[in-house]
Design a protein around this motif. Structure first.
Motif: not given
Length: 212
Positions: A76-78, A83-84, A89-93
Motif C-alpha cells: 500500500d505504501r508503494m 492512487r493519488k 485516496e492512498p491507503k498508506a503513506d
C-alpha cells in the motif's frame, strides 16, 4: 570538452525520443515483424523457477533473506502516489527517497519492481504469501487504471508538479523538449513506466497467479 557534452546530450535525447519515433513508424506502416530464426539451435533450454527448489547452502540463505525483505515491505505504501495521481485516496503513506512524491522523478517505479520480485519469489518458493501480494497489487493497478479512464498507470511529475500523463500527451503530439537529461521536464520517464511492463509480464507468466 564542450563538444563532447553536446554529443552526450544529443545521444540522451535520441534515446528518449527513439521509442516514440519507432512506435509511430510501426503504427503508420502497420508493419509486422518476421519471427526471428536462430542461426544455431538451442542446446538446452532454461528450467522455470517452479521446477527448482533450493534446500540449503548460501543460495538458500540469500533467498530467505530476500524473502524476508520482500515481506517487510508494504504494497500500500508503494501504491500510494499511483492512487493519488489517479484521484484515489492512498491507503498508506508513500515511501520516501527516490520513490517519494512532490516532484521526485522516479515516483511509482518501486511498485513495478516489487511486483516482479514477488511474482518470481512465488515461482521460486511456492510460498502463497507472495502470490497474495502479487494478486493484490495487480487488482490495485486495475482500480487505478479504471479511475484514470484510459489505462494509464503513473505517478511521476515534473519539478513544477505537472502530471506525467499531461507531459506524455505533449510528447505524443510531437511537442518534445529537453534540457540535456530530461524529456519535457521528466528525468527518466521511460524507465519508470517500463518498470511495470516486465512486472505484468512476469505476473502473467507465473503459474497459478491470477490475472483479473
Amino acid at each position: 570538452m564542450k563538444t563532447n557534452l553536446i554529443q552526450v546530450e544529443c545521444f540522451l535525447v535520441a534515446c528518449l525520443i527513439a521509442p516514440v519515433v519507432v512506435n509511430k513508424v510501426l503504427a503508420d506502416d502497420n508493419a509486422v515483424a518476421e519471427p526471428i530464426k536462430n542461426a544455431i539451435p538451442f542446446a538446452a533450454k532454461p528450467l522455470p523457477l517452479s521446477a527448482v527448489r533450493l534446500t540449503g547452502g548460501p543460495l538458500k540463505n540469500a533467498q530467505d533473506l530476500d524473502a524476508k525483505y520482500l515481506l517487510d515491505l508494504q504494497p500500500d505504501r508503494m501504491l500510494a502516489f499511483l492512487r493519488k495521481r489517479a484521484g484515489l485516496e492512498p491507503k498508506a503513506d508513500g515511501y520516501g527517497g527516490w520513490d517519494g512524491g512532490h516532484g521526485k522523478q522516479l515516483t511509482g517505479h518501486i511498485c513495478g519492481h516489487y511486483l516482479s520480485a514477488v511474482s518470481l519469489m512465488y515461482a521460486a518458493t511456492g510460498d502463497s504469501r507472495f502470490k497474495d501480494r502479487a494478486d493484490y497489487i495487480v487488482n490495485e493497478l486495475k482500480e487505478i487504471q479504471d479511475k484514470q479512464g484510459d489505462g494509464y498507470i503513473g505517478a511521476i511529475t515534473d519539478d513544477k508538479g505537472t502530471d506525467g500523463k499531461v507531459l506524455f500527451k505533449q510528447v505524443a503530439k510531437g511537442d518534445i523538449r529537453s534540457g540535456g537529461f530530461d524529456l519535457n521536464g521528466l528525468w527518466s520517464p521511460w524507465y519508470v513506466e517500463h518498470s511495470f511492463s516486465p512486472a505484468l509480464e512476469t505476473h502473467i507468466a507465473t503459474p497459478a497467479i491470477r490475472w483479473p
